[in-house]
Motif scaffolding. Structure first.
Motif, mmCIF file in Angstrom:
data_model
loop_
_atom_site.group_PDB
_atom_site.id
_atom_site.type_symbol
_atom_site.label_atom_id
_atom_site.label_comp_id
_atom_site.label_asym_id
_atom_site.label_seq_id
_atom_site.Cartn_x
_atom_site.Cartn_y
_atom_site.Cartn_z
ATOM 1 N N UNK A 69 0.805 -1.301 0.040
ATOM 2 C CA UNK A 69 0.089 -0.171 -0.102
ATOM 3 C C UNK A 69 0.988 1.399 -0.002
ATOM 4 N N UNK A 70 0.524 2.129 -0.904
ATOM 5 C CA UNK A 70 1.314 3.420 -0.936
ATOM 6 C C UNK A 70 0.059 4.538 -1.224
ATOM 7 N N UNK A 71 0.185 5.326 -0.224
ATOM 8 C CA UNK A 71 -0.920 6.491 0.227
ATOM 9 C C UNK A 71 -2.113 5.508 0.587
ATOM 10 N N UNK A 72 -3.004 5.816 -0.251
ATOM 11 C CA UNK A 72 -4.515 4.884 -0.511
ATOM 12 C C UNK A 72 -4.617 3.859 -1.521
ATOM 13 N N UNK A 73 -3.515 3.604 -2.226
ATOM 14 C CA UNK A 73 -3.341 2.688 -3.315
ATOM 15 C C UNK A 73 -3.071 1.273 -2.853
#
Length: 468
Positions: free
Chosen positions: A135-139
């Motif tokens: 998960x990166x940020x909300x992705x």
């Protein structure tokens, strides 16, 4: 005053060499930078360019709407839906044991995937499959990493590529079977097709090994190949450039197709063209942080200095990361689906007898092909049934003939044995008759002998009486 392609904003430039981008990216430069190089504006340019290009190709009439209807929010709907569903990406790492596959993957995603070290003593080449949720940020990204195990460690390396080919074909076959189902569920289906193959080349500095050429030749039509020179810090810059040229020359001479970055999008044409000229990428992976000046960077500490992984003057790691994740991840997935999978699907359906055109190059529907194949199958079954019946009748006749001949032989043998038995019986009767006659003669002789003996005894008795 300069006007732009938006009706609500305009910019006044007095010093064209010192203007901060008002779109929010934080960069400084001319207004031309803001529209052609700004990361926030590039997606808009791409969408507009593709729309205008498609409109030009299809010759569609463009009408001016008299009001706002809301379908201009479709990109946002698609984006929100994609973010909710999450994304997936499948990477295949092919390379010798200990060449740095796990370290590079950890460095690419800046996380420790906790992979165990492999041994050099595997009898055969295998594949290790691991899936991670990142998960990166909300992705959210569902990452599947497939690594070769024991690759290049055997004495006989002739069939080392076969497990890789079999795995790629198996994923294509699994997706094809899901497509052919009556009740499909692609929402819950885990697409395991390989989107990119990172092929790790040993930093020999001379040429590609025969195993490298053989493997890439057998998988170049099935997956997007990005060749990498592993542990590039072991080669000097001059030798590294010569090694790159040598590798590309051998790939071209052997007809091996590697992944070419797309250049049809004007927003990325310049970058991708320059990236295509840098293949194969010379990479170095490391999760260790080293102090350089007043800041900590990821790199490798040597007695003669520090190699910075994210320094483009030291290696091509940043270029690989941008190509793989930042600009071309979706293109890799699209190429896998529209090119490699379609090739496998066409080949598979053609082997099954399906085609798009019939007699006279006339298009035929799937239903017509199905009915034709079904009728052909029924005719074939009927022909095979008739052939089996004929073979059965022929075998029955052969068996009947064999049984009759065996019966005749048994009858002849029985008659022969019967005659022999009759002859033996007659002989025995004759011998019995002769024996009975001999017995009668014997009894007669015995009776005569007894009479003579009695008469002799009587005469003796009379002689004795006379003497007295």
């Amino acid at each position: 005053m300069r006007y732009h392609l938006t009706p609500v904003r305009m910019g006044i430039i007095r010093k064209s060499t010192n203007n901060k981008c008002w779109t929010g990216c934080g960069e400084k430069g001319t207004l031309l930078h803001c529209w052609w190089e700004c990361k926030l504006i590039q997606p808009l340019w791409r969408t507009v360019w593709r729309f205008l290009k498609k409109q030009k190709e299809d010759n569609i009439r463009c009408l001016t709407l008299l009001g706002h209807f809301g379908f201009d929010c479709l990109p946002h709907q698609l984006m929100n839906r994609s973010v909710q569903q999450g994304f997936f990406f499948n990477i295949l790492c092919v390379g010798e044991t200990g060449i740095g596959k796990s370290t590079l993957i950890d460095t690419l995603f800046n996380t420790n995937l906790k992979d165990k070290k492999s041994s050099h003593f595997y009898p055969n080449v295998g594949l290790k499959i691991q899936t991670y949720e990142l998960q990166e940020s909300n992705i959210q990204l569902n990452l599947t990493v497939v690594k070769t195990v024991g690759y290049g460690d055997q004495i006989n390396k002739e069939a080392s590529y076969q497990p890789i080919v079999d795995y790629i074909d198996a994923q294509f076959e699994s997706y094809l079977q899901e497509e052919l189902k009556i009740k499909r569920s692609f929402v819950d289906y885990h697409d395991s097709r390989i989107h990119v193959c990172l092929y790790f080349i040993s930093p020999t500095g001379h040429s590609l090994k025969s195993l490298d050429l053989l493997t890439m030749k057998n998988i170049d039509s099935k997956v997007n190949i990005i060749p990498l020179i592993a542990k590039a810090d072991t080669i000097s810059k001059n030798d590294l450039q010569k090694f790159k040229c040598k590798i590309m020359s051998e790939l071209i001479s052997n007809g091996i197709q590697i992944y070419q970055l797309p250049t049809d999008d004007e927003a990325t044409t310049h970058v991708n063209t320059s990236m295509n000229g840098l293949l194969p990428f010379a990479v170095v992976g490391s999760m260790d942080e080293v102090k350089v000046g007043k800041r900590m960077v990821r790199g490798r500490q040597y007695p003669w200095g520090v190699l910075q992984v994210e320094n483009e003057d030291h290696c091509d790691f940043v270029k690989l990361r941008d190509v793989l994740l930042y600009t071309n991840m979706e293109d890799l997935k699209e190429q896998t689906h529209t090119w490699h999978y379609e090739r496998y699907r066409c080949s598979k359906l053609q082997k099954m007898g399906f085609t798009d055109v019939g007699a006279g190059n006339q298009p035929v529907s799937f239903q017509e092909i199905y009915e034709a194949k079904r009728q052909e199958f029924l005719d074939q079954c009927q022909r095979e049934e008739e052939e089996l019946k004929q073979k059965f009748m022929q075998r029955v006749k052969q068996k009947e003939t064999a049984f009759k001949e065996a019966e005749k032989e048994l009858q002849d043998k029985f008659e022969h044995l019967k005659r022999v038995q009759q002859e033996e019986t007659m002989k025995l009767e004759e011998e019995r008759r002769q024996l009975e006659e001999e017995i009668i003669d014997f009894y007669k002789m015995k009776a005569a002998s007894g009479a003579l003996q009695t008469q002799g005894c009587t005469n003796i008795r009379k002689d004795k009486d006379r003497k007295k």
